[in-house]
Design a protein around this motif. Structure first.
Motif, PDB file in Angstrom:
ATOM      1  N   VAL A 171      12.426  24.901  -3.372  1.00  9.16           N
ATOM      2  CA  VAL A 171      12.366  23.651  -2.528  1.00  9.16           C
ATOM      3  C   VAL A 171      11.162  23.787  -1.814  1.00  9.16           C
ATOM      4  O   VAL A 171      10.771  24.694  -0.871  1.00  9.16           O
ATOM      5  N   GLU A 172      10.132  22.722  -2.192  1.00  8.26           N
ATOM      6  CA  GLU A 172       8.923  22.729  -1.686  1.00  8.26           C
ATOM      7  C   GLU A 172       8.782  22.140  -0.293  1.00  8.26           C
ATOM      8  O   GLU A 172       7.973  22.781   0.396  1.00  8.26           O
ATOM      9  N   TRP A 173       9.403  21.222   0.075  1.00  8.53           N
ATOM     10  CA  TRP A 173       9.560  20.755   1.648  1.00  8.53           C
ATOM     11  C   TRP A 173      10.884  19.776   1.802  1.00  8.53           C
ATOM     12  O   TRP A 173      11.434  19.523   0.797  1.00  8.53           O
ATOM     13  N   THR A 174      11.328  19.843   3.122  1.00  5.13           N
ATOM     14  CA  THR A 174      12.204  18.883   3.475  1.00  5.13           C
ATOM     15  C   THR A 174      11.844  18.100   4.345  1.00  5.13           C
ATOM     16  O   THR A 174      10.579  18.345   5.253  1.00  5.13           O
ATOM     17  N   ALA A 175      12.226  16.917   4.949  1.00  8.50           N
ATOM     18  CA  ALA A 175      11.740  16.025   5.768  1.00  8.50           C
ATOM     19  C   ALA A 175      11.833  16.482   7.120  1.00  8.50           C
ATOM     20  O   ALA A 175      12.708  16.894   7.662  1.00  8.50           O
ATOM     21  N   PRO A 176      10.609  16.498   7.858  1.00  4.77           N
ATOM     22  CA  PRO A 176      10.745  16.797   9.252  1.00  4.77           C
ATOM     23  C   PRO A 176      11.267  15.940  10.170  1.00  4.77           C
ATOM     24  O   PRO A 176      11.313  14.742   9.822  1.00  4.77           O
TER      25      PRO A 176
END
Length: 67
Positions: free
Chosen positions: A43-48
């Motif tokens: 997972v590169e990123w998740t929504a902040p």
């Protein structure tokens, strides 16, 4: 991992990247993916600022499906 993994993003947003791909896959609620066993990914990123909730089902290719 030795098992396959089927995932669905239920809420939030995320970017998933497979080792053999150049670009990330952007995921929104309702998007799903089947990840074969031993397919390296992260997972590169998740929504902040919002909860990212996944449904993950792990399976083995040796498990027979019901008839």
């Amino acid at each position: 991992q030795a098992e396959g993994e089927w995932i669905m993003l239920l809420s939030g947003a995320a970017a998933l990247r497979f080792e053999h791909e150049r670009h990330t896959r952007l995921l929104a609620p309702g998007d799903c993916l089947d990840i074969p066993p031993h397919d390296r990914h992260r997972v590169e990123w998740t929504a902040p600022g919002t909860a990212t909730i996944w449904l993950a089902v792990f399976y083995s290719s040796s498990t027979p499906w019901p008839a």
